[in-house]
Design a protein around this motif. Structure first.
Motif, PDB file in Angstrom:
ATOM      1  N   GLU A 169       7.931   8.113  -6.728  1.00 13.75           N
ATOM      2  CA  GLU A 169       7.518   6.931  -7.470  1.00 13.75           C
ATOM      3  C   GLU A 169       7.208   7.326  -8.920  1.00 13.75           C
ATOM      4  O   GLU A 169       7.012   8.518  -9.210  1.00 13.75           O
ATOM      5  CB  GLU A 169       6.297   6.286  -6.801  1.00 13.75           C
ATOM      6  CG  GLU A 169       6.572   5.754  -5.399  1.00 13.75           C
ATOM      7  CD  GLU A 169       7.603   4.627  -5.372  1.00 13.75           C
ATOM      8  OE1 GLU A 169       7.770   3.943  -6.402  1.00 13.75           O
ATOM      9  OE2 GLU A 169       8.261   4.454  -4.323  1.00 13.75           O
TER      10      GLU A 169
ATOM     11  N   LEU B 273      -1.233   3.671 -15.561  1.00  8.68           N
ATOM     12  CA  LEU B 273      -1.272   5.106 -15.236  1.00  8.68           C
ATOM     13  C   LEU B 273      -0.006   5.810 -15.726  1.00  8.68           C
ATOM     14  O   LEU B 273      -0.051   6.939 -16.228  1.00  8.68           O
ATOM     15  CB  LEU B 273      -1.424   5.256 -13.708  1.00  8.68           C
ATOM     16  CG  LEU B 273      -1.940   6.568 -13.157  1.00  8.68           C
ATOM     17  CD1 LEU B 273      -3.137   7.097 -13.914  1.00  8.68           C
ATOM     18  CD2 LEU B 273      -2.274   6.395 -11.675  1.00  8.68           C
TER      19      LEU B 273
ATOM     20  N   ASP C   5       2.508   0.528  -4.509  1.00  9.05           N
ATOM     21  CA  ASP C   5       2.054  -0.105  -5.747  1.00  9.05           C
ATOM     22  C   ASP C   5       1.200   0.834  -6.590  1.00  9.05           C
ATOM     23  O   ASP C   5       1.337   0.870  -7.815  1.00  9.05           O
ATOM     24  CB  ASP C   5       1.267  -1.381  -5.421  1.00  9.05           C
ATOM     25  CG  ASP C   5       2.180  -2.493  -4.906  1.00  9.05           C
ATOM     26  OD1 ASP C   5       3.407  -2.357  -5.066  1.00  9.05           O
ATOM     27  OD2 ASP C   5       1.661  -3.474  -4.344  1.00  9.05           O
ATOM     28  N   GLU C   6       0.294   1.578  -5.955  1.00  9.68           N
ATOM     29  CA  GLU C   6      -0.594   2.430  -6.755  1.00  9.68           C
ATOM     30  C   GLU C   6       0.180   3.546  -7.458  1.00  9.68           C
ATOM     31  O   GLU C   6      -0.295   4.113  -8.427  1.00  9.68           O
ATOM     32  CB  GLU C   6      -1.739   3.002  -5.913  1.00  9.68           C
ATOM     33  CG  GLU C   6      -1.322   3.826  -4.710  1.00  9.68           C
ATOM     34  CD  GLU C   6      -1.265   2.993  -3.427  1.00  9.68           C
ATOM     35  OE1 GLU C   6      -0.566   1.965  -3.441  1.00  9.68           O
ATOM     36  OE2 GLU C   6      -1.896   3.389  -2.430  1.00  9.68           O
ATOM     37  N   TYR C   7       1.391   3.841  -6.960  1.00 11.20           N
ATOM     38  CA  TYR C   7       2.214   4.872  -7.609  1.00 11.20           C
ATOM     39  C   TYR C   7       3.214   4.263  -8.583  1.00 11.20           C
ATOM     40  O   TYR C   7       4.063   4.954  -9.111  1.00 11.20           O
ATOM     41  CB  TYR C   7       2.906   5.737  -6.550  1.00 11.20           C
ATOM     42  CG  TYR C   7       1.898   6.496  -5.716  1.00 11.20           C
ATOM     43  CD1 TYR C   7       1.299   7.649  -6.219  1.00 11.20           C
ATOM     44  CD2 TYR C   7       1.498   6.033  -4.461  1.00 11.20           C
ATOM     45  CE1 TYR C   7       0.334   8.321  -5.495  1.00 11.20           C
ATOM     46  CE2 TYR C   7       0.538   6.698  -3.726  1.00 11.20           C
ATOM     47  CZ  TYR C   7      -0.037   7.840  -4.247  1.00 11.20           C
ATOM     48  OH  TYR C   7      -1.003   8.498  -3.520  1.00 11.20           O
ATOM     49  N   ARG C   8       3.085   2.920  -8.777  1.00 13.42           N
ATOM     50  CA  ARG C   8       3.886   2.243  -9.801  1.00 13.42           C
ATOM     51  C   ARG C   8       2.985   1.573 -10.835  1.00 13.42           C
ATOM     52  O   ARG C   8       3.397   0.623 -11.502  1.00 13.42           O
ATOM     53  CB  ARG C   8       4.801   1.199  -9.147  1.00 13.42           C
ATOM     54  CG  ARG C   8       5.853   1.821  -8.269  1.00 13.42           C
ATOM     55  CD  ARG C   8       6.809   0.795  -7.707  1.00 13.42           C
ATOM     56  NE  ARG C   8       7.823   1.459  -6.907  1.00 13.42           N
ATOM     57  CZ  ARG C   8       8.809   0.834  -6.271  1.00 13.42           C
ATOM     58  NH1 ARG C   8       8.901  -0.471  -6.349  1.00 13.42           N
ATOM     59  NH2 ARG C   8       9.684   1.504  -5.573  1.00 13.42           N
ATOM     60  N   ASP C   9       1.760   2.060 -10.926  1.00  8.84           N
ATOM     61  CA  ASP C   9       0.767   1.477 -11.822  1.00  8.84           C
ATOM     62  C   ASP C   9       1.183   1.727 -13.277  1.00  8.84           C
ATOM     63  O   ASP C   9       1.202   2.876 -13.734  1.00  8.84           O
ATOM     64  CB  ASP C   9      -0.588   2.137 -11.504  1.00  8.84           C
ATOM     65  CG  ASP C   9      -1.713   1.561 -12.325  1.00  8.84           C
ATOM     66  OD1 ASP C   9      -1.503   1.334 -13.536  1.00  8.84           O
ATOM     67  OD2 ASP C   9      -2.791   1.335 -11.761  1.00  8.84           O
TER      68      ASP C   9
ATOM     69  N   LYS D 140       0.840  -1.202   0.000  1.00  8.55           N
ATOM     70  CA  LYS D 140       0.000   0.000   0.000  1.00  8.55           C
ATOM     71  C   LYS D 140       0.876   1.253   0.000  1.00  8.55           C
ATOM     72  O   LYS D 140       1.923   1.296   0.642  1.00  8.55           O
ATOM     73  CB  LYS D 140      -0.887  -0.036   1.250  1.00  8.55           C
ATOM     74  CG  LYS D 140      -1.815   1.158   1.384  1.00  8.55           C
ATOM     75  CD  LYS D 140      -3.231   0.834   0.922  1.00  8.55           C
ATOM     76  CE  LYS D 140      -4.138   2.040   1.129  1.00  8.55           C
ATOM     77  NZ  LYS D 140      -4.628   2.573  -0.142  1.00  8.55           N
ATOM     78  N   TYR D 141       0.437   2.269  -0.717  1.00  8.37           N
ATOM     79  CA  TYR D 141       1.131   3.565  -0.854  1.00  8.37           C
ATOM     80  C   TYR D 141       2.382   3.483  -1.729  1.00  8.37           C
ATOM     81  O   TYR D 141       3.097   4.451  -1.864  1.00  8.37           O
ATOM     82  CB  TYR D 141       1.481   4.193   0.505  1.00  8.37           C
ATOM     83  CG  TYR D 141       0.291   4.400   1.373  1.00  8.37           C
ATOM     84  CD1 TYR D 141      -0.814   5.136   0.921  1.00  8.37           C
ATOM     85  CD2 TYR D 141       0.223   3.845   2.651  1.00  8.37           C
ATOM     86  CE1 TYR D 141      -1.934   5.306   1.704  1.00  8.37           C
ATOM     87  CE2 TYR D 141      -0.902   4.016   3.452  1.00  8.37           C
ATOM     88  CZ  TYR D 141      -1.977   4.746   2.969  1.00  8.37           C
ATOM     89  OH  TYR D 141      -3.087   4.913   3.752  1.00  8.37           O
TER      90      TYR D 141
ATOM     91  N   VAL E   1       4.592   7.272 -10.916  1.00  8.37           N
ATOM     92  CA  VAL E   1       3.406   8.106 -11.162  1.00  8.37           C
ATOM     93  C   VAL E   1       3.628   9.518 -10.612  1.00  8.37           C
ATOM     94  O   VAL E   1       3.273  10.523 -11.240  1.00  8.37           O
ATOM     95  CB  VAL E   1       2.147   7.459 -10.530  1.00  8.37           C
ATOM     96  CG1 VAL E   1       0.960   8.421 -10.552  1.00  8.37           C
ATOM     97  CG2 VAL E   1       1.800   6.170 -11.273  1.00  8.37           C
TER      98      VAL E   1
END
Ligand code: SF4
Length: 369
Positions: free
Chosen positions: A221, A12, A5-9, A2-3, A223
């Motif tokens: 990151e 995106l 992975d979503e910035y390594r999408d 969390k915090y 993103v």
């Protein structure tokens, strides 16, 4: 995770790269300040996803890279004194000075200890009351609060054999120096998110206005970085020069007020020599005169020499954004991580080390000045 992975999408990331390509109508040169951002850009190939019109250049935000050789020499000389223990983060041990590095000093019998916090060095001082314990306090606004806390703790607990050998540097004066150089190519900045977490945004508005340069506070990151580039290009294309916070999950406008107060209580702003960049007025921190007993420079009467330029290392030109690591003839030949000629090949945040690890290891010219 969390915090992270979503910035390594990946989807995106590609969306953002596409949006930047559609937005950019002409060439722009953007500098990321922080070595951590440089590392992420090179590791994830973010610059290679961007249109050829967007050039990312790598700023002076690697603390190991900008610590001048004469401070390394002071650290080595202290470590070789029979009554001194020199405590340091591990990444400083292989940074070349004018003479030997700290690792060699340790091999020659110097008492050099790797610690993970300046507070650990205070503990070493308490456990070794007959020795002088010096902590090698390098870095930007990010490391200054913990170093300041170590002085406050030593003072509060009556630890009189502890001091700091400081080489603290400040980001905004370096940005001004880069922008004022006659060969400056930088048109927009990705400011270092963690520095702004401490210091807030107040110092960046005047730079943006006076130099007509967009400054986007950016995370680390993929993103984060591409969002920073997107916002920067948006400003450049529309003729704006403002401070934007693209790292709001960590950075408040006012920064960390408590941390700033701790830093101000222990350190005063001073002129500072930057490795590769030379003397920049009011660009560093040194221990306040009223706390001189905790200042190793005063305690051991270390000279303030002007410093010597590195002979073949072009790190200054790389950190000013006019060259890239591949432009250095020593890159990958005489200068490699196992035999570094310059500091940017030592640190994991150094641009040369990042290029060596993730890119072609041969030198090719990449920027026309
Ligand atoms: S490759 Fe080595 S010598 Fe060349 S700029 Fe980088 S650190 Fe300096």
């Amino acid at each position: 995770m969390k915090y992270v992975d979503e910035y390594r999408d990946a989807a995106l990331v590609h969306q953002l790269a596409g949006a930047i390509a559609r937005l950019a109508t002409r060439p722009w040169t953007i500098m990321e300040i922080c070595g951590g951002q440089t590392h992420a850009i090179v590791k994830f190939g973010l610059d290679e996803l961007l249109p050829r019109t967007i050039t990312l250049v790598h700023g002076p935000g690697c603390p190991v890279c900008v610590t001048p050789a004469e401070i390394i020499d002071h650290a080595v000389a202290l470590a070789l004194r029979p009554n001194v223990t020199l405590c340091s983060f591990g990444d400083m041990l292989r940074v070349p000075g004018a003479g030997i590095d700290l690792l060699t000093a340790k091999a020659r019998g110097g008492d050099v200890r790797i610690v993970y916090s300046p507070l650990d060095a205070v503990t070493v001082a308490k456990e070794n009351p007959t020795r002088e314990i010096v902590f090698f306090a390098v870095g930007f606004e990010t490391t200054a609060p913990a170093n300041a806390l170590s002085v406050q703790r030593a003072q509060r607990e009556g630890v009189r054999n502890f001091s700091l050998l400081t080489s603290h540097v400040l980001v905004p004066p370096a940005m001004r120096a880069l922008l004022s150089a006659p060969d400056n190519l930088v048109q927009g900045f990705l400011a270092a998110g963690h520095v702004c977490t401490i210091m807030g945004l107040a110092e960046y508005g005047p730079i943006a206005r006076e130099h007509r340069v967009p400054i986007v506070v950016t995370g680390f990151e993929p993103v984060d970085i591409l969002e920073g580039v997107f916002r920067c290009v948006q400003q450049l294309e529309t003729g704006r020069a403002e401070v934007e916070n693209a790292y709001a999950r960590a950075v408040k406008t006012e920064g960390n007020v408590h941390a700033r107060h701790v830093v101000e209580a222990v350190f005063a702003v001073a002129d500072r020599n930057w490795r590769g960049l030379g003397l920049i007025p009011r660009s560093g921190l040194e221990v306040r005169p009223e706390l001189a007993e905790f200042d190793a420079a005063k305690r051991f009467q270390l000279s303030r020499s002007a410093g010597r330029p590195d002979t073949i290392c072009i790190s200054g030109e790389i950190m000013r954004g006019v060259k890239k690591p591949h432009d250095c003839p020593a890159f990958g030949t005489t200068c490699r991580p196992e035999h570094p000629v310059g500091a940017p090949m030592v640190s994991s945040e150094g641009a040369c080390a990042a290029y060596y690890r993730y890119r072609s290891r041969t030198a090719t010219a990449t920027i026309a000045v």
